[in-house]
Structure formats: C-alpha cells, structure tokens
Design a protein around this motif. Structure first.
Motif, PDB file in Angstrom:
ATOM      1  N   ALA A   1      23.213 -20.635  16.657  1.00 22.28           N
ATOM      2  CA  ALA A   1      22.550 -21.856  17.112  1.00 22.28           C
ATOM      3  C   ALA A   1      21.155 -21.591  17.677  1.00 22.28           C
ATOM      4  N   ARG A   2      20.792 -20.361  17.876  1.00 24.77           N
ATOM      5  CA  ARG A   2      19.468 -20.056  18.410  1.00 24.77           C
ATOM      6  C   ARG A   2      18.407 -20.296  17.332  1.00 24.77           C
ATOM      7  N   SER A   3      17.174 -20.618  17.780  1.00 23.55           N
ATOM      8  CA  SER A   3      16.077 -20.939  16.850  1.00 23.55           C
ATOM      9  C   SER A   3      15.722 -19.753  15.960  1.00 23.55           C
TER      10      SER A   3
ATOM     11  N   ARG B   1      36.850 -15.694  21.076  1.00 21.73           N
ATOM     12  CA  ARG B   1      35.676 -15.356  21.882  1.00 21.73           C
ATOM     13  C   ARG B   1      34.520 -14.887  20.997  1.00 21.73           C
ATOM     14  N   GLU B   2      34.836 -14.066  19.993  1.00 20.60           N
ATOM     15  CA  GLU B   2      33.776 -13.584  19.117  1.00 20.60           C
ATOM     16  C   GLU B   2      33.211 -14.712  18.253  1.00 20.60           C
TER      17      GLU B   2
ATOM     18  N   LEU C   1      29.428 -15.838  18.104  1.00 26.20           N
ATOM     19  CA  LEU C   1      28.678 -15.906  16.856  1.00 26.20           C
ATOM     20  C   LEU C   1      28.054 -17.279  16.664  1.00 26.20           C
ATOM     21  N   ALA C   2      28.818 -18.336  17.013  1.00 23.85           N
ATOM     22  CA  ALA C   2      28.284 -19.687  16.888  1.00 23.85           C
ATOM     23  C   ALA C   2      27.077 -19.891  17.810  1.00 23.85           C
TER      24      ALA C   2
END
Length: 414
Positions: free
Chosen positions: A304-306, A294-295, A299-300
């Motif tokens: 993946a955010r800009s 889950r962590e 984290l992924a």
C-alpha cells in the motif's frame, strides 16, 4: 527400722515422707514396663516428662529423663506406645510423690522393630544410598517392564491390567517371588538382579500389596536395599499403601504409593498422549496461521505504500536529480573556463605589451656581437666590427664605420 508411735507421740507427716524418701533412695535402678499416656517435651528444656500407665492395675507413675535419652527413640515412640525403661525410683518429699528417673528407654514389640529400622535407615542414609542425585530417570516409553511380585497376587493384577489399559502394546517380564517370610529377601534380590541383567528391560517394578509392619519387613532388608542401589536399571518401589514406607521406597529411583500408581507412573496413557499430540498439533496450526496472517498484513501494508504502487518513481526522481547535478556541473565548469579564458587574455596582453618584440615593433633594434652578446654601450664596438641587428621584421648584418661616440658627446652635439 521399727518406729514407736502412739496417740500421745505421733510421727509428723514430714518425717514420714523423709523416712520414705531415705528408704527409696537406697533402692537401685530397675526395669519397668508401661504405656505412655502423657508426653511433654518443652522447647528449651533439657528434661522430658512422661507418664507411664499399667492398664492391668490402672496405676500411673511420673517419669523424667534427659532429652538425649528420649531423643534416641523419639522417632518411634509417641503417646500410646509401650516401652520398657531402666529407671531409678525417686521420692519428692514436699509433695509425698513417687517418680522414676529414666536413664534408658526402649520400645516394645513393633516399636522396637521400628527403632531398629530407624537405626538402619540412618546408617544407609549416611552412606548416601538415599541421595537424590543418584536417582535415575524413568524412560518415557519402556520397551519392556520388569515386574517382581507375588504369584497370582492383587499387586500383579493391578500393575498388568492398568498398564495395558493405558498402553496396550506394553510388554512385561514378570518374576513371581515370595513377598513375605524367610525366603522373601533372597528371592526378591535374585529377581531384581536377573531383570537388571536383561538388556531389553528398561525399568523394574517391585510391587506388593498392603500388610503389617512385620509383613513388609523384607522390603526394608539391608541386602535388598543395597541390591537395588547397585542396579543400572531404574527401579520403582510399589510396596503397600500410601502410609507404608519401607526402606525400599527411599533407595528406589521412584516411589509409587500403590501398585496401580506404579503402572500409571511407568507406562504413559495412550489416550492422554494422543490428546496431547492433538493439542500440540492444533497449537502448531494456530501458530502457523497466525504467522501467515501477520505476514500477509505486513505484505499488504508494504504494497500500500507509494513506493510500491509506482516502483519507477524513485528511479525517475533520482534521474532528475542526476540531470540537475550534471547541468549544474556544466554551468559551473563553463563559468570557470570563461573566467580562466578572460584571465589568460589579460595576462597575454600584459605579456605582449611588456615583451621585447613589442619594443622592436616601435622601431627599436637589438645589436649583437659575433659571439651573441648584446651591445649596450658604444665602447663595446670598434670601427670594422661585424654586428647583427635584430628588428621586428628579422635580422641583418651591419658594420661599424665610425668610432664610438659616448652618450655625453651625442647630447652635446644635439
């Protein structure tokens, strides 16, 4: 009383029934013995109906009694039990039926014994010896188990073998005693008290195989019950089989249906515990893995955010905003300064145009007396006075040489 009857002068049957009833009413109460073959306790009624049968003569008699009379022995008397009853014969004339009205009922044999035990049970229960809140918890893994049982008995073998099969390292402190007869109660009480005094004994088992009510009677003795109630060590009762219920079962901290059952309840099964540990370990491992998964997913998603792909982008955007605000502030400040400068120039021009110096620049002069006063009228000076004249270029001294001329005279001359 002799009755004279003949075919010509018979006695009516009702009269015969009445006479029999009168004779029976003169009888006193008697003790009778029989076996209860029918028992009727109807809800809401204050009378209990019984049928007593004498197997030797195959005769049955109806018996009635008040409910409180039967309730005194209701716990130990059922259909098929033998009882003795103190009853008075009664004759029901309309039906010509004999019955007994009982005022006291007592069980016979085992029933009488059970009645005494029931009375002792109620007495000890009223003292709180059987209360659930005084029961002590058994330890999960006792260091040493005290065992009170008969010498070389099946109960001893069942407890020892089953306990060691479940936990091979278990240790026992065994006390062999008489488990029936006149010496049973003092020996069992002494063994329980001795084991209770040993500091390394964590639990005590009192075990005996099955037997009749008379054989198990020592384990319902008041002295033994009170001794077990006073123990600081938890006591397990394993007397007889499942249907057997001596008073020791009620005062003990735990009741086992059989000696084998006592071994199972006192000593944990090493195989079951290892399996439980494995199960808990697997469960903990699954929980840890699920948490890590889950962590990792979280984290992924965050990476993946800009903002995470270009971490300086936010700083650059904020720097551009700051530059724009600084430039805007400068422009606003420049406008404000320009406007203030323009207003100041206009104000200065108005002040200059209205100042006395401007008037002097046009050729006017200001005359002052020696004490610094301004001359406003010819009457304020006389010939010979020293004055100071102030013009645009500076000051100089003047002297009055002619007498004062008023404004009206000056106009007239002109």
């Amino acid at each position: 009383m002799a009755l004279h009857t003949s075919p010509e002068a018979p006695l009516p049957i009702g009269e015969v029934s009445r006479l029999i009833g009168g004779w029976i009413d003169r009888l006193g109460a008697i003790w009778v013995e029989g076996q209860i073959t029918q028992l009727s306790r109807r809800p809401g009624q204050g009378v209990v109906f019984l049928t007593l049968r004498d197997p030797s003569y195959d005769i049955s008699v109806s018996v009635t009694c008040y409910r409180q009379v039967f309730d005194a022995v209701a716990d130990v008397v059922t259909e098929g039990a033998r009882v003795v009853a103190h009853a008075k014969p009664e004759w029901y004339a309309p039906r010509g039926q004999l019955s007994l009205r009982a005022v006291e009922i007592r069980p016979v044999g085992v029933g009488e014994l059970l009645a005494r035990l029931e009375a002792l049970k109620r007495s000890l229960g009223a003292e709180g010896l059987f209360a659930a809140d005084r029961k002590k918890l058994l330890p999960f893994l006792p260091h040493r188990v005290g065992l009170v049982c008969g010498r070389a008995s099946a109960a001893e073998r069942d407890v020892l073998e089953n306990a060691r099969r479940r936990w091979p390292a278990v240790r026992f402190e065994v006390r062999n005693v008489a488990v029936q007869g006149v010496h049973a109660v003092p020996q069992v009480v002494a063994a329980v008290q001795e084991l209770d005094g040993l500091p390394d004994v964590d639990v005590i088992i009192v075990a005996r195989g099955g037997g009749s009510v008379e054989d198990l009677l020592p384990f319902s003795d008041e002295q033994l019950v009170r001794a077990v109630s006073a123990c600081r060590t938890p006591v397990v009762s394993a007397i007889g089989h499942e249907p057997d219920s001596p008073l020791l079962d009620l005062v003990a901290d735990l009741r086992a249906s059989t000696p084998t059952d006592a071994a199972k309840k006192v000593v944990p099964d090493v195989g079951e515990e290892l399996e439980r540990v494995r199960g808990l370990r697997d469960r903990a491992l699954r929980t840890v893995r699920a948490t890590l998964d889950r962590e990792e997913r979280g984290l992924a998603q965050a990476l993946a955010r800009s903002a995470m792909e270009r971490p300086h982008r936010m700083v650059e955007e904020r720097a551009a905003e700051v530059d724009a605000l600084v430039a805007r502030s400068r422009r606003v400040l420049g406008h404000l300064l320009d406007r203030a400068d323009s207003e100041l120039a206009h104000t200065r021009a108005r002040v200059v145009s209205l100042s006395p110096a401007a008037t002097l620049e046009r050729g006017y002069a200001v005359l002052r007396t020696a004490d610094g006063g301004v001359v406003r009228s010819p009457d304020e000076v006389t010939p010979g006075d020293e004055l100071r004249a102030r013009v645009a270029g500076g000051e100089f001294a003047v002297r009055v040489t002619e007498p004062a001329e008023t404004a009206a005279e000056a106009v007239a001359e002109e």
